[in-house]
Design an enzyme around this catalytic site. Structure first.
Site, short mmCIF file in Angstrom:
data_model
loop_
_atom_site.label_atom_id
_atom_site.label_comp_id
_atom_site.label_asym_id
_atom_site.label_seq_id
_atom_site.Cartn_x
_atom_site.Cartn_y
_atom_site.Cartn_z
CG ASP A 296 -3.43 11.80 -22.76
OD1 ASP A 296 -4.27 12.67 -22.47
OD2 ASP A 296 -2.36 11.68 -22.16
CE1 TYR A 379 2.82 15.26 -18.02
CE2 TYR A 379 4.30 13.98 -19.39
CZ TYR A 379 3.88 14.39 -18.14
OH TYR A 379 4.51 13.93 -17.02
CU LIG Z 1 4.13 12.33 -16.20
#
Ligand SMILES: [Cu+2]
Length: 630
Positions: A296, A379
């Site tokens: 990420d 997320y």
């Molecule tokens: Cu997770």
């Protein structure tokens, strides 16, 4: 005017860096700028900098031509309007850009083969479809596409225009796309499971039958005299703490020059604190998930993913916000408003004692919070650095947002948790690498590992109660690869062996790890080759300017071995030198049913606690809570 050599690049500086390369290196509209960031000046220049000193500004740039494909790294002098270095990096792919993510969706959703594949599944309302591109690792890229810049996409479908796309996986349908030409290279179209009817909405108007609770009364934080912190340019001061705030595309928030005023002097603790990588391997070998090994930070950038914060929602109290300036893939600057939140929080009791004669002495703890939030597709990562009155630094990460899910028929796969009707969320892990360039009372530090040991019963220890601490300094990088050990309560102190406290021991700070877990990955797996950093809780290296990215600078389509595993093969000395501490922590995420449809925060943290840094409790001087206690 630049106030300080560590200030992040300004909008004009982003423009200037791009303009120099357009003028001198033929970087035209067919190129993309993957990253433009400040080249931080040498540490000794920063340490001795005084306001008004001349500042030379340099930018690091990574860019590539969509036609030719080779990645280039440039060093640009903004002060001299000149290119200082221009190097091709053949075989490496620069980080993904947000522009590509958007453009890949636009190109694919208009492609007749994509439209046909969706129609075959009864999906004709293209406005409701989200094509979500992921980067993926080199060894998983089909052989014929290995030399291209490729993306691999998921397809998601909203039930309504404001619905949650991640509520509805379009199972078995993935596109392989050339990110430079936006060409559709391959369609993977496996027969989807029949699946069930999951409810993946979280907005109250979309959750069937949801009645919001009515017994929540207002809770306001009032600071009638204003906050106790001051922000001067990018320098933050709060009680005895001082630090400088920075920001870049990759790490997001960077905290420089962390110091604590002790008497008349400000004592240095850390030169620089940031998150340098986050690796999220999904531990499900099914075709829908086997390419999910997200970096990420290295692939997407926490800075690029940073979102604006809203008063009263994200942070409560008397807030100061700091904007961040970044750039798009054309090199054009843009501003993320309210990117960093600064505020104070009450933190319960700091210390207390009740004496039968003297009565109670109690102090409330307060902490200075520096935070930012990043949204990485489905997320969210909420990152909090907290500074306490007793000298503690705490770093907390809260993971929230929407889990990736798939449908299944029959038995649920063993590599995930069933979270809804014929729907499972695969097991996965979030390995975060905190990079801490420490400077305890000066640059020359040493890490000491300590363990507790029960002493066997003997004449000197007849009741078997004796417990001792075994400590040893870590002398070389191979020593510095450390793993957490619960059984011995292993811990690590960064000490300055040339600086002794009142008790005659080196001043230091202890890394208190609380969220370490073993990688549990086969040594021969591609992800272990690419992200060997996840194999240890702690790494210690001597500071080198170019050693910044623990899983390599170019994670996108990486083959492996770059970063910490490679640097540390030199086994350099890490004793009494300028060291960098790399702490791997995070979440071993075995999803819970309660994590669906939106996850309550999963919270992990670590602390840096003074350990003999002070001569005694440094918070004896904290006054009782103003106006409340006596
Ligand atoms: Cu997770």
């Amino acid at each position: 005017m630049t106030a300080h050599p560590l200030d992040p690049l300004t909008a004009d500086e982003f423009r200037a860096a791009a303009a120099v390369l357009r003028r001198d290196r033929g970087v035209d509209e067919r190129w993309r700028f993957a990253s433009i960031e400040l080249r931080e000046p040498a540490k000794d220049l920063v340490r001795t900098f005084a306001p008004g000193d001349p500042v030379r500004r340099e930018a690091r740039v990574t860019c590539w031509s969509r036609d030719e494909g080779t990645t280039y790294k440039a060093l640009v002098s903004l002060t001299d309007d000149a290119v200082l270095a221009w190097d091709a990096v053949p075989g490496e792919q620069a980080n993904m850009t947000l522009d590509e993510w958007h453009e890949a969706h636009e190109a694919l959703i208009a492609h007749p083969d994509v439209i046909a594949a969706l129609a075959k599944r009864g999906i004709t309302e293209l406005d409701l479809v989200l094509i979500d591109t992921w980067a993926y690792g080199h060894s998983l890229i089909p052989a014929e596409f290995q030399d291209r810049r490729v993306g691999w996409t998921d397809v998601w479908r909203r039930s309504t225009p404001m619905g949650n796309p991640y509520a509805n996986p379009v199972d078995g349908l993935h596109f392989v796309v050339d990110m430079n030409t936006l060409e559709l290279l391959r369609i993977e179209d496996d027969a989807p499971p029949v699946g069930g009817s999951p409810m993946g909405e979280y907005r109250p108007d979309l959750v069937p039958g949801l009645v919001q609770r009515s017994d929540v009364k207002a809770l306001e934080i009032l600071q009638p005299e204003g906050p106790s912190f001051a922000l001067d340019g990018n320098e933050l001061r709060w009680q005895n703490w001082s630090m400088r705030l920075g920001f870049n595309y990759r790490e997001g928030l960077v905290i420089h020059r962390v110091g604590y005023r002790d008497g008349d002097a400000t004592r240095p603790i850390a030169h620089r604190l940031s998150f340098a990588e986050m690796v999220v391997p999904y531990r499900d070998p099914s075709p829908d998930h086997h390419r999910r090994t997200a970096f990420d930070i290295g692939e997407w950038g926490l800075g690029f993913m940073t979102t604006s914060l809203e008063l009263g929602c994200d942070c409560l109290g008397d807030i100061a916000y700091v904007d961040a300036v970044l750039h798009d893939s054309r090199g054009e600057p843009y501003t993320i408003g309210n990117a960093i939140c600064l505020h104070e929080e009450d933190d319960g009791v700091l210390w207390k004692h009740v004496d039968e004669r003297a009565g109670a002495e109690v102090r409330r703890s307060r902490r200075m919070v520096v935070s930012f939030h990043a949204t990485v597709a489905n997320y969210e990562y909420l990152i909090y650095w907290r500074f306490y009155q007793d000298g503690t630094i705490e770093c907390e990460v809260r993971a929230t947002g929407i889990m990736v899910t798939s449908s299944f028929d029959g038995e649920a796969p063993p590599t995930g948790t069933v979270v809804d009707d014929q729907t499972y969320a695969p097991f996965h892990q979030h390995f975060i690498v905190a990079r801490m360039d420490m400077e305890i009372d000066g640059p020359e530090n040493t890490v000491v590992v300590s363990e507790s040991e029960a002493v066997p019963v003997s004449d000197a220890n007849p009741y078997g109660l004796a417990l001792v601490q075994r400590s040893r300094p870590l002398l070389t990088e191979s020593d510095g690869k450390q793993d957490y050990d619960w059984a011995g309560q292993r811990g690590w102190k960064v000490v300055n062996r040339a600086r002794l406290n009142r008790l005659g021991t080196p001043t230091g700070y202890k890394l208190v790890a609380s969220a370490s877990f073993p990688a549990l990955v086969d040594r021969n797996s591609p992800i272990m080759a690419r992200a060997g950093v996840i194999d240890h809780t702690l790494w210690v290296t001597p500071y080198k300017e170019e050693e910044r990215w623990p899983a390599g600078e170019f994670c996108n389509q990486s083959r492996g071995s770059a970063g910490l595993p490679q640097w540390t093969t030199a086994d350099r000395s890490i004793a009494d030198t300028d060291i960098v501490l790399w702490h791997v922590f995070g979440i071993h995420h075995i999803p819970r049913p309660e994590d669906w449809p939106v996850m309550p925060v999963d919270t992990v943290s670590f602390s840096l606690k003074p350990w003999g840094f002070f001569d005694r409790n440094p918070a004896l001087d904290v006054p009782p809570n103003p106006g409340r206690c006596h």
